[in-house]
Design a protein around this motif. Sequence first.
Motif, short mmCIF file in Angstrom:
data_model
loop_
_atom_site.label_atom_id
_atom_site.label_comp_id
_atom_site.label_asym_id
_atom_site.label_seq_id
_atom_site.Cartn_x
_atom_site.Cartn_y
_atom_site.Cartn_z
N THR A 147 0.72 -1.31 0.13
CA THR A 147 -0.06 0.00 -0.04
C THR A 147 0.98 1.33 -0.04
N MET A 150 2.38 2.08 -3.22
CA MET A 150 1.63 2.54 -4.37
C MET A 150 1.63 3.98 -4.14
N THR A 151 1.69 4.72 -3.06
CA THR A 151 1.74 6.11 -3.02
C THR A 151 3.14 6.80 -3.04
N ILE A 153 5.13 6.19 -5.35
CA ILE A 153 5.72 6.41 -6.62
C ILE A 153 5.18 7.68 -6.94
N LEU A 154 4.12 8.29 -6.13
CA LEU A 154 3.53 9.79 -6.42
C LEU A 154 4.19 10.60 -5.50
N LEU A 195 -2.11 -2.77 -10.81
CA LEU A 195 -2.98 -1.79 -10.13
C LEU A 195 -2.77 -0.38 -10.44
N LEU A 196 -1.33 -0.48 -11.55
CA LEU A 196 -1.09 1.04 -11.59
C LEU A 196 -1.44 1.57 -13.18
N ALA A 197 -1.66 2.70 -13.34
CA ALA A 197 -1.78 3.38 -14.61
C ALA A 197 -0.87 3.05 -15.64
N GLN A 200 2.63 4.79 -15.02
CA GLN A 200 3.02 4.40 -13.81
C GLN A 200 3.82 3.25 -14.18
N PHE B 72 -6.31 5.48 -10.82
CA PHE B 72 -6.03 4.15 -10.10
C PHE B 72 -5.73 3.96 -8.75
N VAL B 73 -5.38 2.77 -8.20
CA VAL B 73 -5.11 2.73 -6.79
C VAL B 73 -4.27 3.86 -6.17
N PRO B 74 -3.14 4.12 -6.90
CA PRO B 74 -2.16 5.31 -6.10
C PRO B 74 -3.10 6.33 -6.08
N GLU B 75 -3.53 6.95 -6.95
CA GLU B 75 -4.41 8.38 -6.69
C GLU B 75 -5.49 8.10 -5.65
N LEU B 77 -5.51 6.17 -3.11
CA LEU B 77 -4.87 6.12 -1.80
C LEU B 77 -4.24 7.49 -1.42
N ILE B 117 -5.06 -3.68 0.37
CA ILE B 117 -5.16 -2.62 -0.30
C ILE B 117 -6.81 -2.25 -0.47
#
Lengths: 332, 223
Positions: A147, A150-151, A153-154, A195-197, A200, B72-75, B77, B117
């Motif tokens: 989890t 996932m964030t 990377i941003l 799960l990524l765009a 990404q 997607f999941v990152p945004e 979250l 997740i």
Amino acid sequence: MTEWKNSILAHPEKIAVPVMTYPGLQLIGKSVMDMVTIGEVQYHCVKALSAKYPAIGATTLIMDLSVEAEAFGSLINFSENEIPTVSKRLIDSFEQVVNLKIPAIGDGRTKSHLTAARLAADNNTALQVFGGIIGPYSLAGRLYDITEMMTAILIEPEGAHDLLNICTSFLKEYALAFKKAGCNGIVIAEPAAGLLADYQCEEFSSRYVKQIVDFVQDDNFMVVLHNCGNTVSLVESMLGTGAAGFHFGNAVDMCEILPQVPSNRLVFGNLDPAGVIKNGSPEIIKVKTKELLTRTSQYNNFVISSGCDIPPGTKIENIDAFFEAIAEYNKG
Amino acid sequence: MNEIIEKLTTCIEFGKINQKSPFPPSMRGEVGADELTRQALEAGIKPVEILEQGLIPGMNAVGLKFSQGKVFVPEMLMAAKAMSMALVHLKPYFMSGEVKRKGTFIIGTVFGDLHDIGKNLVAMTVEGAGWEVIDLGVDVKTESFLDTLEKYPNCAVGISALLTTTMGNMESVVKLVKEKYPLTKVLVGGAPLNTEFSNKIGADFYSRDPQGAVAYLNNLQNC
Ligand code: B12
């Protein structure tokens, strides 16, 4: 590898490459724990499976998503009949990346998986033998928490890249070890990238997968990239890794994938391993297998497979049904 | 509508946590959910307004884009993180009773299953919708749900499962929860589930996304 691929492309008759090791446990009377820790047991499983199913087009070794993280030092939960899992994150900030030691080949259970690979290759359990490794982004997720990765990377892309670089350095060597063990290729499992765009996936997964492909792939060693997410819009990025084969999970419709892949690259997929192969009746499995073959019949580069690892506890009669359906389809 | 509140909604929708956060790049250097929530409180805006007119619409907007496959999941979250940041400032008002929480929601991933997740997204979204959320984590044993229920007998329960093998474990959790607390509403979710399965195991509601769970919970509260 090229030869094998060309023979698949040249023959309309379908071969099957299920991602399958666990069902062999019932044939040799061993537990999941034995399989994931003792290389010889894993070898005997795949050997028993290919003896029972001569139609297996390639032996695939275990898709173990914890062995690499364990080699880095992660704590792992083991139990007798369940697949091992990482119990908690190894690092909780990217500053700790510099302290990570790249594992040596043979550390932890990598040794046992490489033993299985060597034995399977030496004894030609099938025409081709594929080892299995986790993908860079998924490994980073195991070490840093998925989890959080996932964030990250941003908000901390540089830190994420530092970790991905370390992961990739190790995975390149681990992939090479399978090649040296005599395998004809590897399957790289990169589930978390699903799960990524697309952009990404490109920056944080495919770019690193490509490094592994460039490092090990040649005419005698093939890389198959597995992603079980909703990959319809990720195909282009996956193709960019240069892998010779692509393996898809059951989250997608193969008919949306196949038109996107050039006809000289192999595409594997995607019967639901849990819902259909494990929990379905033999009748349902036969129907679903034939249905998938019929829907994809125009693509010679399509190889039927399970969408992911076939889970422990899947009945042998269900595997029988899968192979029977293929044989019946091939007879016409 | 108040400008601070409008900006706050945008920050939640686009996952702008605070001024320091480099995400999203288009809002680099600007204040985020953290600063704006503080500013709103300082400007005398009621905490309940901040929650209902600022945070919830932001989460709804990003939730919709997620369901439509536009983010997607990152945004998703990141939006949840921005919202959690805002909630830190609202917490004292919840604690003092000045703002009433809509209820308490216990959530966990069923025993045997480590996927979290989706469960995290549901937990954060429900929290952002004004509920107190107690997140029991992953691989949650039935006793843990029951022990928590003992402390919060009027709460609703959410269970997540991603594996066909662990979906079955939900049945025993639902059964034991219902035996001991027949009035407790149990929500289930996770990719392999559907309404039929939810009905079969005696759960009250299945939702394929966090928004569905929020709508159901809010409805309960209105009964
Ligand atoms: C990421 C992932 C992992 C990560 C998990 C990391 C983590 N901390 O969560 C890792 C790598 C550890 C992992 C491990 C395994 N995995 Co996994 N994994 C996935 C993957 C790629 C994504 C799951 C995910 O997070 N989706 C994104 C979230 C947002 O979606 P979601 O969970 O469905 O949640 C949404 C809704 O369902 C809903 N929701 C969820 N919970 C709840 C609860 C309530 C109350 C409500 C109302 C709604 C709700 O809201 C969410 C937001 O919209 C999927 C494949 C895929 N693409 O789906 C496989 C998948 C789930 N895994 C699978 C398998 C088999 C495994 C392993 C057994 C693999 C192995 N060989 O070791 C292990 C099992 C470990 C264990 N005991 O749990 C299979 C499951 C097959 C099945 N149906 O049984 C899948 C489907 C892959 C496949 N195609 O085979 N996995």
